[in-house]
Design an enzyme around this catalytic site. Structure first.
Site, mmCIF file in Angstrom:
data_model
loop_
_atom_site.group_PDB
_atom_site.id
_atom_site.type_symbol
_atom_site.label_atom_id
_atom_site.label_comp_id
_atom_site.label_asym_id
_atom_site.label_seq_id
_atom_site.Cartn_x
_atom_site.Cartn_y
_atom_site.Cartn_z
ATOM 1 N N ASP A 63 0.467 -1.302 0.217
ATOM 2 C CA ASP A 63 -0.204 0.026 -0.194
ATOM 3 C C ASP A 63 0.580 1.565 0.361
ATOM 4 O OD1 ASP A 63 0.734 -0.218 3.342
ATOM 5 O OD2 ASP A 63 -0.991 0.558 3.319
ATOM 6 N N TYR A 65 3.043 5.168 0.994
ATOM 7 C CA TYR A 65 3.997 5.399 2.269
ATOM 8 C C TYR A 65 2.505 6.311 2.837
ATOM 9 C CZ TYR A 65 8.508 4.208 -0.551
ATOM 10 O OH TYR A 65 8.971 3.344 -1.661
ATOM 11 N N PHE A 76 6.236 2.219 -4.688
ATOM 12 C CA PHE A 76 7.757 1.727 -3.955
ATOM 13 C C PHE A 76 8.117 3.629 -4.593
ATOM 14 C CE2 PHE A 76 7.627 -2.309 -4.016
ATOM 15 C CZ PHE A 76 7.704 -2.969 -3.057
ATOM 16 N N HIS A 183 10.044 -9.729 1.258
ATOM 17 C CA HIS A 183 9.776 -7.599 0.877
ATOM 18 C C HIS A 183 11.468 -6.895 1.380
ATOM 19 C CE1 HIS A 183 7.879 -3.924 1.431
ATOM 20 N NE2 HIS A 183 7.248 -4.187 0.802
#
Length: 219
Positions: A63, A65, A76, A183
């Site tokens: 999701d 930031y 990202f 991740h």
């Protein structure tokens, strides 16, 4: 929440999500008392930027930031002036450095999208300061439909973390390049993200498909 601009979505607008699910999500967002990130005009930015037939690589995020001023609708990626870098992005850049010897100067990854990299979060909004705060709104239906739409030809998928891997479980690993690692967050990057060399592996695969590699460093 601004009205949906279907024309900006192009071919993506035909996905059932925008008729069946988006009205309910939009209503929930309109009643959200907290600041919603990214800004309304950027919620669908990744899809508006890149039409289905132009997608060669998919990077799935979780999701946006949750820090105001960071998210701008691309998984990202962050606004150009964001410093320090978000921690996950910092680790992505460390892996880029180790993989191909150099990393970008800016957190803004829209130049990846220019080259056919879909930077899609599984959940497209977040309340400021509350990571995963909109995980139950129903955004995952859009992710599933996007991936189904992209199943018409081989593509490369970078699936970092359990959420991305679950979302893309139906992606055929024979037809496509499917790179699954932990991740890049500080909590998990050292469990297998570092050292996975995803960027050079994607370019090697693209070139075997007769396509140019991605310029991961320079716009």
């Amino acid at each position: 929440m601004n009205p949906l601009n279907r024309s900006a979505l192009g071919d993506w607008a035909s996905l059932p999500f925008f008729t069946e699910d988006w009205p309910g999500i939009a209503q929930n967002l309109a009643s959200e008392p907290r600041e919603v990130l990214p800004p309304a005009s950027q919620v669908f930015a990744a899809l508006e930027h890149l039409q289905p037939d132009a997608v060669d690589v998919v990077i799935l995020g979780q999701d946006p930031y949750p820090t105001p001023g960071h998210a701008h609708g691309y998984a990202f990626s962050a606004e150009p002036d964001v410093r320090p870098l978000p921690r996950s992005l910092s680790n992505i850049f460390k892996e880029l450095q180790d993989d191909i010897g150099v990393s970008p100067q800016s957190p803004d990854l829209r130049f990846w999208a220019d080259q056919g990299v879909l930077l899609l979060n599984a959940v497209l909004t977040v309340p400021a300061g509350d990571a995963n705060g909109h995980a139950k709104l129903g955004w995952q239906k859009l992710t599933a439909q996007v991936l189904t739409r992209l199943s018409d030809r081989p593509r490369a998928y970078l699936l970092w973390g359990a959420h991305a891997q679950k979302a893309a479980a139906a992606v055929d690993p024979v037809q496509n390049l499917k790179i699954e690692t932990p991740h890049p967050s500080p909590l998990s990057a050292r469990r297998g993200f570092f050292g996975s060399r995803p960027f050079s592996r994607v370019n090697d695969w693209l070139q075997r498909q007769g396509k140019p590699g991605i310029h991961w460093i320079n716009p």
